[in-house]
Design a protein around this motif. Sequence first.
Motif, PDB file in Angstrom:
ATOM      1  N   UNK A  94       0.860  -1.184   0.000  1.00 16.11           N
ATOM      2  CA  UNK A  94       0.000   0.000   0.000  1.00 16.11           C
ATOM      3  C   UNK A  94       0.894   1.230   0.000  1.00 16.11           C
ATOM      4  N   UNK A  95       0.312   2.387  -0.346  1.00 13.43           N
ATOM      5  CA  UNK A  95       1.035   3.656  -0.294  1.00 13.43           C
ATOM      6  C   UNK A  95       0.496   4.471   0.871  1.00 13.43           C
ATOM      7  N   UNK A  96       1.395   5.117   1.605  1.00 14.92           N
ATOM      8  CA  UNK A  96       0.991   5.964   2.717  1.00 14.92           C
ATOM      9  C   UNK A  96       0.732   7.372   2.199  1.00 14.92           C
TER      10      UNK A  96
ATOM     11  N   UNK B 147       9.342   9.064  -1.196  1.00 14.98           N
ATOM     12  CA  UNK B 147       9.189   7.873  -0.367  1.00 14.98           C
ATOM     13  C   UNK B 147       9.065   8.269   1.100  1.00 14.98           C
ATOM     14  N   UNK B 148       8.342   7.462   1.854  1.00 18.71           N
ATOM     15  CA  UNK B 148       8.283   7.664   3.296  1.00 18.71           C
ATOM     16  C   UNK B 148       9.615   7.230   3.868  1.00 18.71           C
TER      17      UNK B 148
ATOM     18  N   UNK C 263      17.767   7.503   7.849  1.00 16.21           N
ATOM     19  CA  UNK C 263      18.345   6.177   8.035  1.00 16.21           C
ATOM     20  C   UNK C 263      17.859   5.187   6.987  1.00 16.21           C
ATOM     21  N   UNK C 264      16.716   5.458   6.363  1.00 13.13           N
ATOM     22  CA  UNK C 264      16.193   4.536   5.359  1.00 13.13           C
ATOM     23  C   UNK C 264      14.780   4.902   4.947  1.00 13.13           C
ATOM     24  N   UNK C 265      14.157   4.010   4.192  1.00 10.45           N
ATOM     25  CA  UNK C 265      12.789   4.218   3.715  1.00 10.45           C
ATOM     26  C   UNK C 265      11.854   3.202   4.367  1.00 10.45           C
ATOM     27  N   UNK C 266      10.561   3.464   4.251  1.00 16.21           N
ATOM     28  CA  UNK C 266       9.534   2.604   4.853  1.00 16.21           C
ATOM     29  C   UNK C 266       8.694   1.982   3.746  1.00 16.21           C
TER      30      UNK C 266
ATOM     31  N   UNK D 240       7.755  -1.867   7.255  1.00 19.39           N
ATOM     32  CA  UNK D 240       9.096  -2.433   7.260  1.00 19.39           C
ATOM     33  C   UNK D 240      10.097  -1.346   6.885  1.00 19.39           C
ATOM     34  N   UNK D 241      11.184  -1.255   7.633  1.00 16.12           N
ATOM     35  CA  UNK D 241      12.241  -0.306   7.325  1.00 16.12           C
ATOM     36  C   UNK D 241      13.253  -0.916   6.372  1.00 16.12           C
ATOM     37  N   UNK D 242      13.627  -0.146   5.379  1.00 16.93           N
ATOM     38  CA  UNK D 242      14.690  -0.517   4.434  1.00 16.93           C
ATOM     39  C   UNK D 242      15.869   0.413   4.673  1.00 16.93           C
ATOM     40  N   UNK D 243      16.881  -0.017   5.437  1.00 16.82           N
ATOM     41  CA  UNK D 243      18.020   0.854   5.697  1.00 16.82           C
ATOM     42  C   UNK D 243      18.722   1.234   4.394  1.00 16.82           C
ATOM     43  N   UNK D 244      19.133   2.483   4.300  1.00 16.12           N
ATOM     44  CA  UNK D 244      19.887   2.928   3.146  1.00 16.12           C
ATOM     45  C   UNK D 244      21.310   2.385   3.240  1.00 16.12           C
TER      46      UNK D 244
END
Length: 68
Positions: free
Chosen positions: A12-14, A25-26, A45-48, A62-66
């Motif tokens: 889904x998109x926030x 991106x969030x 720190x990253x994207x969601x 879920x966090x996607x660390x950069x």
Amino acid sequence: TCPDCNGAMGPIQLLDHRGGLAQGETRYAAGEAEPSRYMHVIPIAGTVRAFMCADCGLIRLYGDPEAA
């Protein structure tokens, strides 16, 4: 699969508070992150990524660390 009901999870998109897509991106920052002294920018720190169960409506983030 949904951990609560075993239904199918889909992306889904926030949205922002106005109902539009969030700017780009969030993203997230570390809990102890502080704004820089001069530019007042908090280091990212990253994207969601967000997923929702089609059956029960559970939303998981879920966090996607950069990459460093």
